[in-house]
Design a protein around this motif. Structure first.
Motif, PDB file in Angstrom:
ATOM      1  N   SER A 295       0.921  -1.185  -0.040  1.00  0.00           N
ATOM      2  CA  SER A 295       0.016  -0.089   0.098  1.00  0.00           C
ATOM      3  C   SER A 295       0.958   1.516  -0.055  1.00  0.00           C
ATOM      4  O   SER A 295       0.662   2.426  -0.750  1.00  0.00           O
ATOM      5  CB  SER A 295      -0.770  -0.180   1.182  1.00  0.00           C
ATOM      6  OG  SER A 295      -0.020   0.105   2.343  1.00  0.00           O
ATOM      7  N   VAL A 296       2.219   1.195   0.678  1.00  0.00           N
ATOM      8  CA  VAL A 296       2.940   2.413   0.653  1.00  0.00           C
ATOM      9  C   VAL A 296       3.339   2.659  -0.866  1.00  0.00           C
ATOM     10  O   VAL A 296       3.575   3.820  -1.103  1.00  0.00           O
ATOM     11  CB  VAL A 296       4.080   2.253   1.689  1.00  0.00           C
ATOM     12  CG1 VAL A 296       5.261   3.320   1.696  1.00  0.00           C
ATOM     13  CG2 VAL A 296       3.382   2.073   3.062  1.00  0.00           C
ATOM     14  N   THR A 299       0.732   4.255  -2.709  1.00  0.00           N
ATOM     15  CA  THR A 299       0.831   5.682  -2.601  1.00  0.00           C
ATOM     16  C   THR A 299       1.930   6.299  -3.182  1.00  0.00           C
ATOM     17  O   THR A 299       1.765   7.653  -3.476  1.00  0.00           O
ATOM     18  CB  THR A 299       0.888   6.051  -1.034  1.00  0.00           C
ATOM     19  OG1 THR A 299      -0.104   5.086  -0.291  1.00  0.00           O
ATOM     20  CG2 THR A 299       0.779   7.454  -0.446  1.00  0.00           C
ATOM     21  N   ARG A 300       3.107   5.726  -3.255  1.00  0.00           N
ATOM     22  CA  ARG A 300       4.236   6.451  -3.687  1.00  0.00           C
ATOM     23  C   ARG A 300       3.960   6.653  -5.201  1.00  0.00           C
ATOM     24  O   ARG A 300       4.288   7.916  -5.778  1.00  0.00           O
ATOM     25  CB  ARG A 300       5.584   5.708  -3.551  1.00  0.00           C
ATOM     26  CG  ARG A 300       6.516   6.386  -3.931  1.00  0.00           C
ATOM     27  CD  ARG A 300       8.057   5.513  -3.518  1.00  0.00           C
ATOM     28  NE  ARG A 300       9.161   6.175  -3.970  1.00  0.00           N
ATOM     29  CZ  ARG A 300      10.444   5.720  -4.081  1.00  0.00           C
ATOM     30  NH1 ARG A 300      10.426   4.431  -3.372  1.00  0.00           N
ATOM     31  NH2 ARG A 300      11.552   6.264  -4.426  1.00  0.00           N
ATOM     32  N   GLU A 302       1.054   7.029  -6.695  1.00  0.00           N
ATOM     33  CA  GLU A 302       0.129   8.212  -6.892  1.00  0.00           C
ATOM     34  C   GLU A 302       0.665   9.490  -6.788  1.00  0.00           C
ATOM     35  O   GLU A 302       0.632  10.495  -7.462  1.00  0.00           O
ATOM     36  CB  GLU A 302      -1.050   7.928  -5.887  1.00  0.00           C
ATOM     37  CG  GLU A 302      -1.764   6.815  -6.086  1.00  0.00           C
ATOM     38  CD  GLU A 302      -2.952   6.494  -4.971  1.00  0.00           C
ATOM     39  OE1 GLU A 302      -3.064   7.432  -4.360  1.00  0.00           O
ATOM     40  OE2 GLU A 302      -3.485   5.485  -5.190  1.00  0.00           O
ATOM     41  N   THR A 303       1.552   9.713  -5.716  1.00  0.00           N
ATOM     42  CA  THR A 303       2.528  10.780  -5.399  1.00  0.00           C
ATOM     43  C   THR A 303       3.307  11.396  -6.536  1.00  0.00           C
ATOM     44  O   THR A 303       3.302  12.498  -7.200  1.00  0.00           O
ATOM     45  CB  THR A 303       3.316  10.728  -4.029  1.00  0.00           C
ATOM     46  OG1 THR A 303       2.341  10.475  -2.950  1.00  0.00           O
ATOM     47  CG2 THR A 303       4.044  11.990  -4.055  1.00  0.00           C
ATOM     48  N   VAL A 634       9.048   7.766   2.902  1.00  0.00           N
ATOM     49  CA  VAL A 634       8.376   7.254   1.619  1.00  0.00           C
ATOM     50  C   VAL A 634       9.357   7.497   0.396  1.00  0.00           C
ATOM     51  O   VAL A 634       9.416   6.631  -0.351  1.00  0.00           O
ATOM     52  CB  VAL A 634       7.118   8.061   1.491  1.00  0.00           C
ATOM     53  CG1 VAL A 634       6.278   7.887   0.284  1.00  0.00           C
ATOM     54  CG2 VAL A 634       6.238   7.732   2.737  1.00  0.00           C
TER      55      VAL A 634
END
Length: 656
Positions: A295-296, A299-300, A302-303, A634
């Motif tokens: 999940s991390v 998220t990365r 998407e960033t 992250v």
């Protein structure tokens, strides 16, 4: 969780090549760097992008000397053989040197993911790619499946051993109970026989006495004696038929040893079963951790997409600003011409102002010279005035001094002095030398009279008043000292009572917590070196299960840490707080003791309603908490605070 993640990634119309590739652990980054997105192509010829395979692997150019091909560490379909044969594995330091010897189509990779291509293209390993992560997840899943199978076999074996040991333990307990019952029955029979023997001996004594005293009853006594002897022999025969007490004791001892051995084996089996259960739980937590890492990474991603969008917007704004700037040089040239004209007009104005300034400076210099001459004259006048004023003030001071002397010596004004000296009006004043001689003679006569203290009476009254004041203050101080001593005594009594009560409470809590932490044993606090509780020292005595009661300094490091933890919690239970912070308390403890510590911590939280904040690096402690707070990176150079509610995470995992 890994199975669900890999299954979700496998969804699609055509299966990806990465599902058919097996790579040795440690080479995932190398394979991902060598093939990149090509790993997600399919082997199905109907797919938009697929691997068709080519003959001619043997004709591929040889890799540089000493470079191993990537195919040695990868098991892949034949369609990938040519590509893997043209990729070599090298160390990071050798990649740049060996890249010059590559033939067209060849490339070198490192285990970390660095890439050197034959045409000079180079990439450095930084963040892991999605392909590398997926390969690592597949290898991790395979390893976990193997470990889980071994753990299940070990757990099954341990469970069977535990069941056999439990059955043996039950059988030994039954034997022990039977032996004990036999021993008790034999003991009871022996006691009955002894009692019967004593009764018979007393009866024999009574018969002998009757025989000696009554000669006429000899025959009857003889018959009684014979009968008594028969009963005695029967009792002795009955006694001889009973089993020997030593044999029964040996049987009981053997049964006890067998039971103790069975208990030990059962304990070992139970410990092995607990270790396997704990290891299985740790592996389950690791699988959950991998899911969180996934999940991390999402998220990365998407960033990164958001930043690319931001960069495109900034590029558009920059292009618009560039178009505006292209049209500005012409406007600047027009403004420059206008400014040059204004500068010419200003130069003329400056020349005229300079001429006027020169004239004004000349006039100012003349005015300065006139002012300086006036200032010099004024300074001389001020000096003369100050000199005359000083002389006047000196004369006034001398007159005042003479007036003060006349008042102090004669208690009269200067005008009254001639009358006191009996000088007549109009008479000539005597010479100064005669007056000084007469004054000296009067002074000597006064000194010969001796000193006279005119303030003796006043000083006596002052000293008496001071003495009374000091006496009153002394009585006040003595009364204050008495009150202070009484207050100190009262405080000491109250302190002893409170300290004794607190000591009893803490000692009781400490003994209870020690027993809960060690699953047995005993511990206590003792006051030493003095009978007064306010002056006594404190010593900790503890005895873990199977050990003697001794001082805490004689215990091992882990036992001392657990004992200290029990003492801290005992003091805390005497006066609980709403929040308690524990910093690295579990650092010196092994896994078994950490489990006990966590269990006690949960019980304390329920009993005292206290929220515990624990700073720790121990995975087992973190797994038993309700919420975790940590710092993660992250991306490089950016730290982020992460909070995880483990209960909600478990509910989400169960729902999935």
């Amino acid at each position: 969780a890994l199975r669900r993640v890999l299954a979700s990634q496998a969804d699609g119309d055509w299966p990806a090549l990465i599902q058919s590739v097996d790579v040795e652990p440690g080479y995932e980054n190398a394979l991902a760097a060598a093939l990149g997105d090509d790993l997600f192509a399919s082997l199905d010829h109907a797919a938009p992008a697929f691997w068709s395979g080519r003959e001619g692997v043997a004709h591929a150019g040889d890799l540089p000397m000493g470079v191993a091909p990537l195919s040695r560490y990868v098991a892949a379909p034949p369609a990938l053989a040519l590509r893997l044969a043209m990729v070599g594995i090298v160390d990071e330091e050798q990649g740049a040197h060996l890249a010059a010897a590559l033939a067209p189509g060849q490339r070198l990779v490192s285990r970390k993911g660095d890439l050197w291509r034959w045409d000079g293209f180079v990439t450095r390993a930084e963040a892991k790619t999605a392909a590398a992560i997926r390969l690592e997840q597949r290898n991790r899943l395979h390893q976990l499946e193997k470990d889980f199978s071994v753990a299940e076999e070990r757990a099954q074996t341990a469970a069977e051993a535990h069941g056999a040991a439990q059955e043996e333990f039950t059988r030994r307990q039954t034997n022990e109970r039977d032996a004990r019952a036999l021993f008790i029955e034999a003991r009871r029979a022996l006691d009955t026989a002894r009692t019967r023997q004593v009764d018979l001996e007393r009866e024999h004594e009574r018969a002998t006495t009757r025989l000696a005293s009554i000669a006429e009853a000899m025959s009857l006594a003889e018959a009684d004696r014979t009968e008594t002897g028969g009963e005695l022999n029967a009792a002795r025969d009955e006694k001889s038929r009973l089993p020997d007490a030593s044999v029964i004791a040996e049987g009981v001892g053997a049964a006890r040893e067998a039971a103790a051995k069975a208990r030990a084996e059962a304990t070992e089996a139970r410990a092995a079963h607990n270790d396997l259960s704990r290891e299985s739980e740790m592996r389950g937590r690791r699988i959950d951790e991998i899911a969180r890492e996934r999940s991390v990474w999402a998220t990365r991603s998407e960033t990164a997409a958001g930043r690319m969008t931001e960069i495109d917007e900034r590029l558009s704004a920059t292009n618009a600003a560039n178009e505006i700037a292209v049209a500005q040089p012409a406007e600047i040239e027009e403004k420059r011409s206008a400014l040059l004209d204004q500068i010419g007009d200003a130069e003329k104005t400056r020349s005229a102002a300079g001429d006027a300034l020169a004239i004004a400076l000349t006039r100012a210099q003349d005015a300065d010279r006139t002012a300086k001459s006036c200032d010099a004259a004024a300074a001389e006048a001020r000096e003369a005035r100050a000199r005359l004023q000083a002389q006047s003030e000196a004369a006034i001071a001398r007159v005042e001094e003479a007036t003060l002397i006349a008042h102090e010596t004669c208690n009269a004004t200067p005008e009254e002095l001639p009358e006191i000296a009996e000088f007549k009006d109009g008479a000539e004043l005597p010479a100064r030398a005669d007056i000084d001689a007469k004054l000296e003679r009067y002074k000597r006569e006064r000194e010969n009279l001796g000193g006279v203290n005119l303030r003796a009476d006043e000083e006596m009254r002052e000293v008496s008043a001071r003495l009374e004041e000091l006496t009153t203050e002394r009585e006040d101080c003595e009364g204050a000292i008495r009150k202070l001593r009484a207050a100190i005594g009262s405080l000491n009594r109250e302190a002893r009572e409170r300290l004794n009560a607190a000591f009893e409470t803490v000692n009781r809590n400490f003994s209870s917590l020690f027993t809960r932490l060690f699953n047995g044993g005993q511990a206590e606090l003792r006051l030493i070196d003095s009978e007064d509780v306010l002056e006594a020292g404190l010593e900790i005595y503890a005895s873990p299960p199977g050990k003697k009661l001794a001082s805490m300094s004689l215990m091992s490091g882990g036992e001392q840490a657990l004992t200290a933890t029990a003492l801290i919690f005992a003091v805390f239970m005497a006066n609980p707080a709403p929040v308690c912070v524990l910093d690295e308390v579990d650092a010196p403890l092994d896994d078994a003791n950490v489990e006990r510590f966590c269990r006690l911590l949960h019980e304390m939280a329920q009993e005292t309603k206290t929220r515990f904040l624990i700073i720790t690096h121990h995975a087992l402690t973190m797994s038993r908490m309700n919420r975790l707070f940590g710092v993660t990176m992250v991306e490089r150079g950016v730290s982020q605070l992460v909070s995880v509610d483990l209960h909600k995470a478990e509910e989400l995992a169960a729902a999935e």
